[in-house]
Enzyme design. Structure first.
Site, short mmCIF file in Angstrom:
data_model
loop_
_atom_site.label_atom_id
_atom_site.label_comp_id
_atom_site.label_asym_id
_atom_site.label_seq_id
_atom_site.Cartn_x
_atom_site.Cartn_y
_atom_site.Cartn_z
N ASP A 214 19.83 104.41 55.30
CA ASP A 214 19.01 105.06 54.27
C ASP A 214 17.78 105.73 54.89
O ASP A 214 17.42 106.84 54.51
CB ASP A 214 18.54 104.04 53.22
CG ASP A 214 19.70 103.48 52.42
OD1 ASP A 214 20.86 103.83 52.71
OD2 ASP A 214 19.45 102.70 51.49
N ALA B 114 12.93 98.66 55.07
CA ALA B 114 13.33 97.64 56.06
C ALA B 114 13.49 96.28 55.39
O ALA B 114 12.66 95.89 54.57
CB ALA B 114 12.29 97.55 57.15
N ALA B 115 14.55 95.60 55.74
CA ALA B 115 14.78 94.25 55.24
C ALA B 115 15.96 93.67 56.00
O ALA B 115 16.76 94.43 56.56
CB ALA B 115 15.10 94.27 53.75
N SER C 97 19.20 92.87 55.41
CA SER C 97 19.92 93.30 54.21
C SER C 97 21.37 92.85 54.15
O SER C 97 22.07 93.14 53.19
CB SER C 97 19.86 94.83 54.08
OG SER C 97 20.56 95.41 55.15
N THR D 290 17.74 95.98 44.87
CA THR D 290 19.20 95.98 45.04
C THR D 290 19.91 95.32 43.85
O THR D 290 19.34 94.46 43.17
CB THR D 290 19.59 95.21 46.32
OG1 THR D 290 20.93 94.77 46.22
CG2 THR D 290 18.73 93.98 46.54
N GLU E 174 21.94 93.12 44.11
CA GLU E 174 22.01 91.68 44.39
C GLU E 174 20.97 90.91 43.58
O GLU E 174 21.07 89.70 43.43
CB GLU E 174 21.79 91.42 45.88
CG GLU E 174 22.97 91.77 46.76
CD GLU E 174 24.12 90.79 46.65
OE1 GLU E 174 23.88 89.58 46.55
OE2 GLU E 174 25.28 91.24 46.63
N TYR F 9 19.17 86.53 49.88
CA TYR F 9 18.76 87.93 50.00
C TYR F 9 18.32 88.47 48.63
O TYR F 9 17.28 89.11 48.50
CB TYR F 9 19.94 88.73 50.57
CG TYR F 9 19.76 90.22 50.49
CD1 TYR F 9 18.76 90.86 51.23
CD2 TYR F 9 20.59 90.99 49.68
CE1 TYR F 9 18.60 92.23 51.15
CE2 TYR F 9 20.44 92.36 49.61
CZ TYR F 9 19.44 92.97 50.34
OH TYR F 9 19.28 94.32 50.25
N LYS G 267 14.59 89.66 47.28
CA LYS G 267 14.38 91.00 46.72
C LYS G 267 13.75 90.92 45.31
O LYS G 267 12.99 91.79 44.92
CB LYS G 267 15.70 91.77 46.68
CG LYS G 267 16.14 92.27 48.05
CD LYS G 267 15.24 93.41 48.48
CE LYS G 267 15.56 93.98 49.82
NZ LYS G 267 14.74 95.15 50.17
O1 G4F Z 1 29.86 95.52 52.38
P1 G4F Z 1 29.35 94.21 51.95
O2 G4F Z 1 28.98 93.25 53.03
O3 G4F Z 1 28.15 94.53 50.98
P2 G4F Z 1 27.35 93.64 49.91
O4 G4F Z 1 27.41 92.19 50.21
O5 G4F Z 1 27.81 94.05 48.55
O6 G4F Z 1 25.85 94.12 50.15
C1 G4F Z 1 25.47 95.47 50.31
O7 G4F Z 1 25.18 96.06 49.06
C2 G4F Z 1 24.12 95.42 48.31
C3 G4F Z 1 23.92 96.19 47.02
O8 G4F Z 1 23.41 97.43 47.25
C4 G4F Z 1 22.85 95.41 49.15
F1 G4F Z 1 21.91 94.73 48.47
C5 G4F Z 1 23.11 94.76 50.49
O9 G4F Z 1 21.94 94.88 51.30
C6 G4F Z 1 24.24 95.49 51.19
O10 G4F Z 1 23.87 96.83 51.44
O11 G4F Z 1 30.42 93.47 51.02
C7 G4F Z 1 31.02 94.14 49.91
C8 G4F Z 1 32.16 93.30 49.36
C9 G4F Z 1 31.81 91.84 49.08
O12 G4F Z 1 32.33 91.51 47.82
C10 G4F Z 1 32.54 91.04 50.16
O13 G4F Z 1 32.95 89.75 49.74
O14 G4F Z 1 33.21 93.25 50.33
C11 G4F Z 1 33.73 91.94 50.38
N1 G4F Z 1 34.40 91.75 51.69
C12 G4F Z 1 35.71 91.51 51.84
N2 G4F Z 1 35.99 91.39 53.14
C13 G4F Z 1 33.80 91.80 52.89
C14 G4F Z 1 34.82 91.57 53.82
N3 G4F Z 1 32.52 92.05 53.26
C15 G4F Z 1 32.23 92.09 54.60
N4 G4F Z 1 30.97 92.38 54.99
N5 G4F Z 1 33.22 91.85 55.56
C16 G4F Z 1 34.53 91.59 55.21
O15 G4F Z 1 35.39 91.37 56.08
#
Ligand code: G4F
Length: 327
Positions: A14, A84-85, A87, A128, A130, A152, A156
């Site tokens: 961002d 920054a955080a 995140s 967020t 979250e 997290y 926030k």
């Molecule tokens: O891409 P993610 O790690 O994003 P998450 O947890 O939604 O958080 C992001 O978005 C939030 C909202 O804007 C922010 F606050 C935060 O800082 C960040 O930018 O996971 C997305 C989804 C989750 O449901 C997770 O369980 O993907 C699912 N997932 C499935 N397999 C996985 C995986 N996530 C990750 N990181 N790695 C996997 O292998």
């Protein structure tokens, strides 16, 4: 005279898109980076390479209030975007301790320093989805109660209330954006969208055999990161400070994302994607879907890309990166 802006987290997805946007608008852009980023600039400042000498970077640490005060006094910004955080949504105990402390303290130090030395500065805080956590109503908007389920999100929510207090008690122009997931070719590899795209491209190029993911049925409201930094800027151009949800209002499963990404490369994901319990979350948020009506009606914000278009752009960019066509 050009307006001066200070961005924390300028080297991230961002921050770098925001720097692009504000330079194009004629701002003098300053960013806070850690010393380690300067020492390992090839990796840690890769999103800023194309901006080269157009930015003014300041070495400071968000857990060191003196370094923040020094930077604020040096820059005397007209606008400050606090992005920054820590995140990544982690559930490990050690991470939780530092996420809570770092995220809350950094926001408080920055608000306090601005109030003291440059109280007219307009302040954007990166909230967020979250913060909504385990929701009882969907879609969520600015009136939906917060119920965070990860540390997290808790950190926030605390930052959001700090912002609100500085606004009401000290009259600062301070806003929170409550942003849902937003993706792009500059997304970090720890997040699921980049992990999927980079693995699919490596599989296509014969550099990887398979990829392990967590919950394929998890749903997210995924938007396009450059659209979301446009929303941040709009929030600081209004007559009165306020908080806004930024989202697409649509959700898709991780499985749909995987299928589209692999299809773009002519691959059937079922042959290459495995699931592994280590990537499942102890609490998976359901039904996080945002209603961005307020920012659309009041500030004229609109998204410019569908999820399909975002995926295509990410795939093309990753292919160029892996084939050495892009730095
Ligand atoms: O891409 P993610 O790690 O994003 P998450 O947890 O939604 O958080 C992001 O978005 C939030 C909202 O804007 C922010 F606050 C935060 O800082 C960040 O930018 O996971 C997305 C989804 C989750 O449901 C997770 O369980 O993907 C699912 N997932 C499935 N397999 C996985 C995986 N996530 C990750 N990181 N790695 C996997 O292998």
């Amino acid at each position: 005279m050009a307006k001066k802006v200070l961005i924390t987290g300028i080297a991230g997805q961002d921050g770098s898109y925001l720097a692009d946007l504000l330079l194009a608008k004629g701002y003098e852009v300053h960013g806070i980076v850690r010393r380690i980023a300067i020492e390992d600039s090839t990796h840690k400042l890769k999103n800023l390479v194309h901006l080269h000498d157009r930015l003014k970077l300041h070495v400071a640490s968000l857990d060191n209030v003196l370094s923040l005060i020094k930077t604020v006094r040096e820059v005397m910004p007209d606008e400050c975007y606090h992005l920054a955080a820590s995140s990544f949504v982690s559930y490990s105990f050690e991470d939780e301790m530092s996420i809570l402390n770092n995220n809350i303290n950094a926001t408080h130090y920055l608000l306090a320093a601005l109030k003291e030395f440059v109280p007219h500065c307009r302040f954007y805080y990166a909230g967020t989805s979250e913060m909504f956590g385990n929701v009882e109503q969907s879609p969520q908007d600015e009136r939906t109660p917060f119920n965070p389920r990860a540390i997290y999100g808790v950190s926030k929510v605390a930052g959001y209330h700090l912002v609100k207090n500085y606004r009401s008690q000290y009259g600062m122009f301070a806003c929170s954006g409550i942003l849902y997931n937003h993706e792009s070719p500059r997304r970090g590899y720890e997040f699921v969208t980049r992990k999927i795209i980079s693995s699919a491209v490596k599989i296509k190029l014969g550099l990887l055999d398979s990829v392990s993911l967590g919950n394929l049925d998890a749903r997210r409201d995924w938007g396009y990161a450059p659209d979301y930094v446009q929303a941040m800027w709009l929030m600081l151009q209004t007559d009165a400070p306020d908080d806004f949800v930024v989202a697409t209002g649509e959700t898709h499963t991780v499985r749909e994302f995987v299928e589209t990404a692999f299809n773009c490369l002519g691959l059937d994901y079922r042959q290459f994607v495995k699931t592994d319990p280590q990537f499942f979350r102890p609490t998976e948020l359901v039904d996080l879907c945002g209603n961005a009506r307020k920012i659309t009606d009041e500030l004229g914000w609109q998204r410019t890309r569908t999820l399909q278009q975002i995926i295509v752009e990410m795939v093309e960019s990753e292919l160029a990166l892996c084939e050495g066509r892009k730095g």
